[in-house]
Design a protein around this motif. Sequence first.
Motif, PDB file in Angstrom:
ATOM      1  N   LEU A 139       2.545 -27.839  -2.558  1.00 54.91           N
ATOM      2  CA  LEU A 139       3.436 -29.000  -2.509  1.00 54.91           C
ATOM      3  C   LEU A 139       2.579 -30.268  -2.522  1.00 54.91           C
ATOM      4  O   LEU A 139       1.691 -30.436  -1.687  1.00 54.91           O
ATOM      5  CB  LEU A 139       4.309 -28.988  -1.251  1.00 54.91           C
ATOM      6  N   ILE A 140       2.855 -31.138  -3.481  1.00 55.68           N
ATOM      7  CA  ILE A 140       2.162 -32.425  -3.565  1.00 55.68           C
ATOM      8  C   ILE A 140       3.132 -33.523  -3.132  1.00 55.68           C
ATOM      9  O   ILE A 140       4.202 -33.669  -3.725  1.00 55.68           O
ATOM     10  CB  ILE A 140       1.653 -32.718  -4.987  1.00 55.68           C
ATOM     11  N   GLU A 191       5.090 -27.841  -6.668  1.00 56.83           N
ATOM     12  CA  GLU A 191       6.295 -28.642  -6.476  1.00 56.83           C
ATOM     13  C   GLU A 191       5.890 -30.015  -5.943  1.00 56.83           C
ATOM     14  O   GLU A 191       4.785 -30.191  -5.433  1.00 56.83           O
ATOM     15  CB  GLU A 191       7.263 -27.951  -5.504  1.00 56.83           C
ATOM     16  N   VAL A 192       6.801 -30.965  -6.063  1.00 55.93           N
ATOM     17  CA  VAL A 192       6.509 -32.342  -5.660  1.00 55.93           C
ATOM     18  C   VAL A 192       7.573 -32.853  -4.701  1.00 55.93           C
ATOM     19  O   VAL A 192       8.767 -32.603  -4.900  1.00 55.93           O
ATOM     20  CB  VAL A 192       6.432 -33.273  -6.900  1.00 55.93           C
ATOM     21  N   TYR A 205       5.184 -22.946   1.527  1.00 59.02           N
ATOM     22  CA  TYR A 205       4.049 -23.531   0.823  1.00 59.02           C
ATOM     23  C   TYR A 205       2.760 -23.089   1.495  1.00 59.02           C
ATOM     24  O   TYR A 205       2.680 -23.015   2.722  1.00 59.02           O
ATOM     25  CB  TYR A 205       4.133 -25.064   0.816  1.00 59.02           C
ATOM     26  N   ASP A 206       1.763 -22.811   0.673  1.00 57.86           N
ATOM     27  CA  ASP A 206       0.461 -22.383   1.199  1.00 57.86           C
ATOM     28  C   ASP A 206      -0.482 -23.566   1.403  1.00 57.86           C
ATOM     29  O   ASP A 206      -1.480 -23.446   2.108  1.00 57.86           O
ATOM     30  CB  ASP A 206      -0.192 -21.378   0.233  1.00 57.86           C
ATOM     31  N   LYS A 207      -0.161 -24.681   0.760  1.00 57.09           N
ATOM     32  CA  LYS A 207      -0.989 -25.871   0.903  1.00 57.09           C
ATOM     33  C   LYS A 207      -0.141 -27.100   0.602  1.00 57.09           C
ATOM     34  O   LYS A 207       0.686 -27.086  -0.315  1.00 57.09           O
ATOM     35  CB  LYS A 207      -2.186 -25.822  -0.053  1.00 57.09           C
ATOM     36  N   ILE A 208      -0.342 -28.155   1.385  1.00 57.56           N
ATOM     37  CA  ILE A 208       0.371 -29.413   1.181  1.00 57.56           C
ATOM     38  C   ILE A 208      -0.662 -30.532   1.122  1.00 57.56           C
ATOM     39  O   ILE A 208      -1.502 -30.659   2.018  1.00 57.56           O
ATOM     40  CB  ILE A 208       1.381 -29.687   2.312  1.00 57.56           C
ATOM     41  N   VAL A 209      -0.611 -31.321   0.057  1.00 58.81           N
ATOM     42  CA  VAL A 209      -1.543 -32.442  -0.095  1.00 58.81           C
ATOM     43  C   VAL A 209      -0.750 -33.728  -0.280  1.00 58.81           C
ATOM     44  O   VAL A 209       0.395 -33.721  -0.767  1.00 58.81           O
ATOM     45  CB  VAL A 209      -2.509 -32.236  -1.281  1.00 58.81           C
ATOM     46  N   ILE A 210      -1.368 -34.836   0.111  1.00 63.52           N
ATOM     47  CA  ILE A 210      -0.744 -36.152  -0.015  1.00 63.52           C
ATOM     48  C   ILE A 210      -1.541 -36.975  -1.019  1.00 63.52           C
ATOM     49  O   ILE A 210      -2.772 -37.046  -0.934  1.00 63.52           O
ATOM     50  CB  ILE A 210      -0.698 -36.888   1.335  1.00 63.52           C
ATOM     51  N   VAL A 211      -0.846 -37.573  -1.962  1.00 59.91           N
ATOM     52  CA  VAL A 211      -1.476 -38.480  -2.927  1.00 59.91           C
ATOM     53  C   VAL A 211      -0.885 -39.867  -2.696  1.00 59.91           C
ATOM     54  O   VAL A 211       0.332 -40.050  -2.805  1.00 59.91           O
ATOM     55  CB  VAL A 211      -1.227 -38.027  -4.379  1.00 59.91           C
ATOM     56  N   GLN A 220      -5.709 -33.522   2.110  1.00 59.91           N
ATOM     57  CA  GLN A 220      -5.034 -32.289   2.499  1.00 59.91           C
ATOM     58  C   GLN A 220      -4.289 -32.508   3.802  1.00 59.91           C
ATOM     59  O   GLN A 220      -4.863 -32.914   4.803  1.00 59.91           O
ATOM     60  CB  GLN A 220      -6.046 -31.150   2.643  1.00 59.91           C
ATOM     61  N   PHE A 221      -3.005 -32.240   3.758  1.00 64.72           N
ATOM     62  CA  PHE A 221      -2.160 -32.392   4.953  1.00 64.72           C
ATOM     63  C   PHE A 221      -2.120 -31.100   5.754  1.00 64.72           C
ATOM     64  O   PHE A 221      -2.339 -31.083   6.964  1.00 64.72           O
ATOM     65  CB  PHE A 221      -0.755 -32.809   4.505  1.00 64.72           C
ATOM     66  N   LEU A 222      -1.845 -30.004   5.059  1.00 66.31           N
ATOM     67  CA  LEU A 222      -1.824 -28.675   5.674  1.00 66.31           C
ATOM     68  C   LEU A 222      -2.379 -27.668   4.672  1.00 66.31           C
ATOM     69  O   LEU A 222      -2.159 -27.806   3.464  1.00 66.31           O
ATOM     70  CB  LEU A 222      -0.395 -28.281   6.063  1.00 66.31           C
TER      71      LEU A 222
END
Length: 287
Positions: free
Chosen positions: A78-79, A114-115, A164-170, A186-188
């Motif tokens: 998830l972005i 996903e976004v 979600y296995d990874k969540i990042v913030i842009v 990286q958030f999570l």
Amino acid sequence: MANLKELRSRITSVSSTMQITSAMKMVSAAKLSRAQDAIDAMRPYAEKLTELLQNLSASLGDEQGSKYSDQRELNNILIVAVSSNRGLAGAFNTNIIKAVKRLAATEYKGKNVEVMGLGKKANDILKKSFEIYKNNNAVYDDLNFEATSAIAEDLMLQFSEKKYDKIVIVYNQFKNAATQIVMTEQFLPIVPDENQEEKNTADYIFEPSKEEIVEELIPKSLKIHLYKALRDSFASEHGARMTAMHKATDNATELRDALKLSYNKARQASITNEILEIVGGAEALNK
């Protein structure tokens, strides 16, 4: 004469546009001042909280790790794309959209990406290329910690339930009014600081226990992390818009001056032609 009317119309139109962009620049400058004060006051707290959490987490064993530190195979990503609800801010939103697409095409190629849109502009473009998890444009209606906390809690829930296995913030990090830096963080899951062992760690006395303190701090730290990103983006937006409107005003001024010069030249040529016609007519009558 039609040409003169057209030039007068264009001069009026450009002057009107110049007044609008100048007003928008002043509004953004006023909002930027408040937004910059808010992020400058928040950064030291957010950075110290993150440092403390990393210090505590590094001292815990793997068996004591938090559910938010679960490292698993990356299948679903998830972005979180942090943009704005309004345009006229130069490349502010475009840079976020490009960064999200670049991440999906390179680092997360072949994964299910996903976004989540935090801002209307990125959401409107990215929904054409990605599955949108949620749209939280309303967060900017009244940007506060409570509204951001609800979003962060939802993200933590989705990660802990393994959606979600990874969540990042842009997002755009605010540097100054003319410079915004696109950040991908990286958030999570939570990643321990690789340089933590090289740093001097303080000797803390824990009450009630280290594990309980960490479990209490992690959700708060994640909420602060997201809130800081939104505050950074909010300040960056007004800085970018102020700069864009300043350039637009300068360009409009140059265009208006050029049109006025063209108008004066055309008017002078028209008057000269009329004088020549009158003189020519008078000479014809005298013959």
